[in-house]
Write a protein that holds these residues in place. Structure first.
Motif, PDB file in Angstrom:
ATOM      1  N   VAL A 203       0.851  -1.193   0.000  1.00  0.00           N
ATOM      2  CA  VAL A 203       0.000   0.000   0.000  1.00  0.00           C
ATOM      3  C   VAL A 203       0.885   1.240   0.000  1.00  0.00           C
ATOM      4  CG1 VAL A 203      -1.632   1.351   1.366  1.00  0.00           C
ATOM      5  CG2 VAL A 203      -1.968  -1.102   1.114  1.00  0.00           C
ATOM      6  N   TYR A 297      -5.500  -2.271  17.805  1.00  0.00           N
ATOM      7  CA  TYR A 297      -6.530  -1.963  16.821  1.00  0.00           C
ATOM      8  C   TYR A 297      -7.338  -3.193  16.447  1.00  0.00           C
ATOM      9  CZ  TYR A 297      -2.448  -3.563  14.358  1.00  0.00           C
ATOM     10  OH  TYR A 297      -1.357  -4.293  13.982  1.00  0.00           O
TER      11      TYR A 297
ATOM     12  N   SER B  87      -6.321  -4.901   1.888  1.00  0.00           N
ATOM     13  CA  SER B  87      -5.150  -4.167   2.378  1.00  0.00           C
ATOM     14  C   SER B  87      -5.486  -2.791   2.936  1.00  0.00           C
ATOM     15  CB  SER B  87      -4.104  -4.010   1.269  1.00  0.00           C
ATOM     16  OG  SER B  87      -3.593  -5.258   0.944  1.00  0.00           O
ATOM     17  N   LEU B  88      -6.568  -2.711   3.683  1.00  0.00           N
ATOM     18  CA  LEU B  88      -6.837  -1.455   4.385  1.00  0.00           C
ATOM     19  C   LEU B  88      -6.004  -1.457   5.659  1.00  0.00           C
ATOM     20  CD1 LEU B  88     -10.708  -1.374   4.025  1.00  0.00           C
ATOM     21  CD2 LEU B  88      -9.017  -0.203   2.622  1.00  0.00           C
ATOM     22  N   LEU B  89      -5.598  -0.281   6.104  1.00  0.00           N
ATOM     23  CA  LEU B  89      -4.816  -0.211   7.329  1.00  0.00           C
ATOM     24  C   LEU B  89      -5.768  -0.285   8.520  1.00  0.00           C
ATOM     25  CD1 LEU B  89      -2.402   2.600   6.160  1.00  0.00           C
ATOM     26  CD2 LEU B  89      -2.004   0.145   6.162  1.00  0.00           C
ATOM     27  N   PRO B  90      -5.603  -1.288   9.377  1.00  0.00           N
ATOM     28  CA  PRO B  90      -6.611  -1.541  10.421  1.00  0.00           C
ATOM     29  C   PRO B  90      -6.683  -0.467  11.491  1.00  0.00           C
ATOM     30  CG  PRO B  90      -4.763  -3.054  10.631  1.00  0.00           C
ATOM     31  CD  PRO B  90      -4.542  -2.292   9.370  1.00  0.00           C
ATOM     32  N   TRP B  91      -5.654   0.362  11.609  1.00  0.00           N
ATOM     33  CA  TRP B  91      -5.677   1.384  12.658  1.00  0.00           C
ATOM     34  C   TRP B  91      -6.268   2.700  12.161  1.00  0.00           C
ATOM     35  CZ3 TRP B  91      -1.445  -1.543  11.381  1.00  0.00           C
ATOM     36  CH2 TRP B  91      -0.629  -1.024  10.379  1.00  0.00           C
ATOM     37  N   LYS B 134     -15.996   4.052  10.688  1.00  0.00           N
ATOM     38  CA  LYS B 134     -15.740   2.702  11.178  1.00  0.00           C
ATOM     39  C   LYS B 134     -14.344   2.273  10.769  1.00  0.00           C
ATOM     40  CE  LYS B 134     -20.164   0.957  12.085  1.00  0.00           C
ATOM     41  NZ  LYS B 134     -21.373   0.933  11.301  1.00  0.00           N
ATOM     42  N   ARG B 135     -13.787   1.356  11.557  1.00  0.00           N
ATOM     43  CA  ARG B 135     -12.494   0.788  11.196  1.00  0.00           C
ATOM     44  C   ARG B 135     -12.725  -0.477  10.398  1.00  0.00           C
ATOM     45  NH1 ARG B 135      -8.119   2.261  15.622  1.00  0.00           N
ATOM     46  NH2 ARG B 135      -8.884   4.346  16.025  1.00  0.00           N
ATOM     47  N   GLN B 137     -12.025  -3.531  10.667  1.00  0.00           N
ATOM     48  CA  GLN B 137     -12.473  -4.778  11.301  1.00  0.00           C
ATOM     49  C   GLN B 137     -13.924  -4.696  11.761  1.00  0.00           C
ATOM     50  OE1 GLN B 137     -10.128  -2.812  12.324  1.00  0.00           O
ATOM     51  NE2 GLN B 137     -10.106  -2.492  14.526  1.00  0.00           N
TER      52      GLN B 137
END
Lengths: 298, 263
Positions: A203, A297, B87-91, B134-135, B137
């Protein structure tokens, strides 16, 4: 999701209904409405009991065994005698009668101060070092043998070297804290950096992020849980080590206090010290668990 | 029509512990602006490798790869990538995940409010305005993939590259997202290259289906033009003889001419 939303919405309605009906016709509607909260309260009480009873039972058993052993052993104070001694001791935690006779509060604070300095320095060095070791294979291969060799060394084995180099007890004990608590932070940080999923790095490449953004938005948040685990392990070690180090170096501190009370043959105070060390260690750990939870997270 | 993506004599070799692995040979492909290309083939045929060359995540050993007349050297925001596993950043929240991309591409030219507007627009395009705080997850797999698509589209890429974007989703969600993708592509006139192993998906979505031979040293076996009129409707196509004819052509290629011994 919708069920939760439903209950959330429902609760205030039900409460409104309770008050409204209670005002208009209290006699008829009060019993069924009152029954439900009572049942809830009972339920909550039951849950609280289930949560409280096992640890209380465990503690009671522990104190019982202690009392039994104390009864059979000369000079070992039982729970009650220790409690009385503790009440007396904690009545004046911060008195100061010169360098060798200070309140328990001062002793704890001095120990915490040493742990804070030694552990803080270890974090300042260990975390960035861990990042670099995780990022660059060459550095990892270079430092690997040294870390593997030095990590299992018993903390107190470092003390003579510290005394030799620093010529003083104070920096020597801080140095022992530093050297024994640095390893978990280096290793956990390095492992965290190595375990960053390739997807996240892809990414970063596809978005062509700047190095600073890669660090703040991807590397740092991805590694933070690992760093916090390292910190937690380290602070546990630091607190374990300080008591032993202070026994050997002297000065004001909880470790030396234990040794001093042994020389005074005040066994009750030693038992109190054991509890104090345990409780402070527990609080340090819980504090970091709390911080770690805020930053995870998943 | 302008040749938008052009691959000439691409060869890819990987050096592995067991020696050199010849992944792709002799790839020649040119894609016009606004076209939807799918790459299809058995697993291990190098479809993803080919996509990664266009994305710039993988270098070709030989040959030239051009995008909009410029040689592809490394990844760039003009080629938006939708990854198979989102591939999203979870934070980061959905909003922040997209904002990160928007800020990178347009941050030097536009003010904060414009950047936020772009992010909101991208979320609205995939119908996820309600989930912006929203995140990853906290949302479903289909929603994550939609955020991934929104992130790629928000960069206003010249080419949208999708690596089995719906591969991990259940059939109903997949159909729903395919329909949405068709609408989005029609609205944005995007040029798309998509890797898939789903024959129906390939026929439904593409203008051209690139069918690849088996590896090692895989290459393009045949390019099938899908001349079904747009917009396409999956229900109407179910009874369309031409659709079935095209579908059979792909199946025939995959299961007769390139049949793999059971792995």
């Amino acid at each position: 999701m919708s069920a939760v939303y439903g209950t959330l919405q429902h609760t205030p309605d039900a409460e409104d209904a309770t008050t409204a009906s209670a005002v208009t016709e209290p006699a008829t509607t009060t019993p069924p409405v009152a029954a439900k909260p009572a049942f809830n309260a009972k339920d909550k009480l039951g849950a609280l009991m289930r949560w409280l009873i096992p640890p209380i039972l465990g503690l009671a058993l522990f104190i019982g065994v202690w009392a039994l052993i104390a009864q059979e052993t000369a000079n070992l104070p039982g729970p009650y005698a220790t409690w009385q001694s503790a009440v007396e001791l904690f009545a004046h935690p911060f008195y100061n009668n010169g360098p060798n006779d200070q309140g328990i509060g001062w002793n704890i604070l001095y120990s915490l101060y040493r742990v804070g300095i030694g552990f803080g320095l270890a974090a300042l060095v260990g975390i960035p070092l861990g990042f670099m070791i995780g990022r660059f294979k060459f550095l990892s291969d270079m430092t690997g043998p040294i870390i593997s060799l030095l990590r299992p060394v018993s903390p107190l084995a470092w003390l003579p070297i510290g005394l030799l180099v620093f010529k003083q007890a104070e920096p020597a004990s801080i140095y022992v804290i530093f050297i024994s608590s640095i390893w978990p932070m280096i290793i956990n940080t390095a492992v965290g950096v190595r375990q960053i999923p390739q997807d996240y790095l892809n990414v970063a490449r596809v978005l062509n992020l700047s190095e600073w953004k890669v660090f703040t938005r991807i590397l740092f948040p991805a590694v933070l849980p690992h760093v916090l685990t390292g910190i937690r392990l380290s602070i546990g070690i630091a607190w374990l080590v300080i008591v032993a180090a202070e026994m050997l170096t002297g000065g004001v501190g909880i470790g030396f206090w234990v040794w001093d009370e042994w020389n005074n043959l005040n066994v009750a105070h030693i038992i109190i010290a054991i509890f104090v060390v345990g409780i402070v260690g527990l609080l340090l750990e819980q504090m970091l668990v709390f911080i770690a939870k805020r930053f995870t997270y998943e | 029509m302008e040749k938008f993506v052009q691959l000439d004599n691409i060869d890819v070799k990987f050096s592995t512990k067991k020696g050199v692995f010849h992944a792709l040979r002799d790839i020649n492909l040119s894609i016009d602006q606004g076209q939807f290309f799918t790459l299809i083939g058995h697993s291990g045929c190098g479809k993803s490798t080919l996509l990664n060359i266009v994305a710039g995540l993988q270098d070709a050993t030989e040959g030239t790869a051009l995008c909009a007349g410029r040689e592809i050297k490394g990844p760039g925001p003009e080629r938006g990538v939708v990854f198979q596993n989102h591939s999203l950043l979870p934070w980061l929240t959905c909003f922040d995940n997209i904002y990160l991309a928007v800020e990178r591409v347009f941050g030097s030219k536009e003010g904060k409010s414009k950047l936020k507007q772009r992010t909101h627009d991208a979320l609205a395009l995939v119908g996820l305005t309600h989930a912006e705080h929203k995140r990853p997850q906290e949302i479903s797999g289909g929603m994550k993939q939609r955020v991934g698509i929104a992130r790629a589209l928000a960069m206003e890429p010249k080419v949208l590259l999708m690596d089995e974007p719906f591969g991990a989703l259940d059939a109903l969600t997949r159909a729903h997202l395919q329909d949405e993708l068709m609408k989005i592509v029609a609205a944005t006139q995007s040029t798309v290259i998509m890797v898939t192993h789903d024959v129906d998906e390939a026929v439904l979505l593409s203008d051209h289906i690139v069918m690849m031979t088996n590896g090692p040293a895989a290459t393009i076996g045949e390019i099938l033009a899908v001349d079904l009129p747009k917009p396409r409707d999956r229900l109407a196509l179910a009874n369309d003889p031409h659709y079935h004819q095209l579908r059979s052509r792909v199946l025939e290629f995959l299961y007769q001419r390139q049949m793999r011994p059971a792995a």
